[in-house]
Design an enzyme around this catalytic site. Structure first.
Site, mmCIF file in Angstrom:
data_model
loop_
_atom_site.group_PDB
_atom_site.id
_atom_site.type_symbol
_atom_site.label_atom_id
_atom_site.label_comp_id
_atom_site.label_asym_id
_atom_site.label_seq_id
_atom_site.Cartn_x
_atom_site.Cartn_y
_atom_site.Cartn_z
ATOM 1 N N TYR A 36 18.876 70.438 -80.573
ATOM 2 C CA TYR A 36 18.916 69.095 -80.512
ATOM 3 C C TYR A 36 17.415 68.513 -79.745
ATOM 4 C CZ TYR A 36 19.065 69.365 -75.319
ATOM 5 O OH TYR A 36 18.958 69.595 -73.965
ATOM 6 N N ARG A 55 8.669 69.151 -82.497
ATOM 7 C CA ARG A 55 9.475 70.274 -81.660
ATOM 8 C C ARG A 55 10.906 70.605 -82.547
ATOM 9 N NH1 ARG A 55 10.519 69.756 -75.300
ATOM 10 N NH2 ARG A 55 12.003 67.909 -76.159
ATOM 11 N N ARG A 103 34.473 81.463 -89.534
ATOM 12 C CA ARG A 103 33.820 82.304 -88.399
ATOM 13 C C ARG A 103 33.585 83.796 -88.678
ATOM 14 N NH1 ARG A 103 34.225 84.782 -83.452
ATOM 15 N NH2 ARG A 103 33.439 83.726 -81.810
ATOM 16 N N LYS A 147 14.947 74.463 -78.488
ATOM 17 C CA LYS A 147 15.943 73.726 -77.686
ATOM 18 C C LYS A 147 17.124 73.667 -78.297
ATOM 19 C CE LYS A 147 15.509 68.739 -76.215
ATOM 20 N NZ LYS A 147 15.271 69.143 -74.629
ATOM 21 N N GLU A 179 12.243 76.437 -64.563
ATOM 22 C CA GLU A 179 12.502 75.106 -64.846
ATOM 23 C C GLU A 179 13.583 74.366 -64.071
ATOM 24 O OE1 GLU A 179 12.270 74.371 -68.981
ATOM 25 O OE2 GLU A 179 13.583 76.048 -69.377
ATOM 26 N N LEU A 204 11.298 75.664 -71.775
ATOM 27 C CA LEU A 204 10.970 74.796 -72.978
ATOM 28 C C LEU A 204 9.551 74.040 -72.803
ATOM 29 C CD1 LEU A 204 12.568 73.373 -75.211
ATOM 30 C CD2 LEU A 204 12.665 71.487 -73.819
#
Length: 284
Positions: A36, A55, A103, A147, A179, A204
């Site tokens: 995301y 990114r 799955r 991310k 972070e 990140l």
């Protein structure tokens, strides 16, 4: 958020949020097989849009996924969403999953990706009061530079902070701060240096981080990119965090130790001011 129903984007369609549907077999739901991005909106324009798009593409590439749309298609969809939802200040989230398949742990081939986008109207500018943080163990996976949507560990840490009456957590691995729950972390040493962890798989690569460090250097501030400990942070003159939806946010307490006299420090406040000023100049 107002009580009005938002319009959201789902695979090319703009639909009311309560009519938006994604398959129960979507790999984003089953495996967190998704990435995301979030881009801030001020005065109806996007900050650092191209950096966030770059990114997003990098995160997808790291997971062997293509970009689902061009940069211009992405920008057009973002603009349509903020117009439909009348967002002048806030943010737009985009989430891209590998798609829908029965799955199986093996990456499926030849399936269409799922792309969703939604807005959040919120106040991003204005007075910064400073946050109180606690430290918690960093239990996230080893590729924090991607991310992804797997944010459970960050949710656990932030919830632990809330239960203690605090605002956020600083994550600690092998004795040093990596972070925050959803932000990059910084301290200002007694001799005026800004210290923040160097880029690697452990954090990140923040878009706001890159912009703020560039602005700090232009202001003549010395920057040291290296790990630091909670004890070193407590001994610092200031601390702050950066993120796309909160810009530069002062930290006024770490594990019960007051920072900068319990009020936001001057360097963090100034950097926040400059970041917004410069961001508006290049917003699109």
């Amino acid at each position: 958020m107002s009580n009005n129903k938002r319009t959201v984007y789902v695979n090319g369609d703009y639909v009311p949020e309560d009519e938006a549907k994604v398959s129960v077999f979507d790999r984003g739901f089953l495996f967190a097989d998704a990435v995301y991005e979030v881009t801030s909106v001020i005065d109806g324009k996007f900050l650092d849009f191209d950096a966030h798009t770059a990114r997003l593409e990098r995160s997808l590439n790291e997971l062997d996924m293509p970009m689902p749309m061009t940069r211009d298609e992405l920008l057009d969809a973002h603009r349509q969403l903020i117009e439909m939802n009348n967002v002048q200040e806030g943010c737009v989230y985009i989430q891209v999953t590998r798609g829908v398949a029965d799955r199986d742990f093996i990456f499926p081939e030849g399936i269409a990706q799922t792309v969703i986008m939604f807005t959040q109207a919120k106040k991003l500018t204005g007075e910064k009061k400073g946050l109180r943080v606690i430290s918690t163990p960093d239990i996230r996976w080893g590729r924090r530079d991607i991310k992804t949507v797997q944010l459970l560990a960050a949710s656990i840490g932030k919830t632990a902070a809330k239960k203690q009456g605090k605002d956020d957590t600083w994550l600690v691995k092998e004795g040093t701060v990596t972070e925050g729950s959803s932000n990059n972390t910084y301290i200002v040493t007694k001799d005026g240096k800004i210290v923040t962890r160097h880029l690697s798989n452990t954090i990140l690569p923040g878009i706001t981080r890159a912009a703020v460090l560039k602005l700090a250097a232009e202001q003549g501030l010395e920057i040291e990119e290296r790990p630091f400990t909670i004890e070193e942070a407590k001994d610092a003159t200031e601390a702050f965090m950066t993120a796309a939806t909160s810009f530069v946010t002062p930290v006024i307490e770490i594990d019960g130790t007051q920072m900068s006299g319990g009020i936001p420090g001057p360097i963090s406040l100034r950097l926040n001011e400059i970041y917004i000023e410069e961001g508006k100049k290049t917003s699109i």
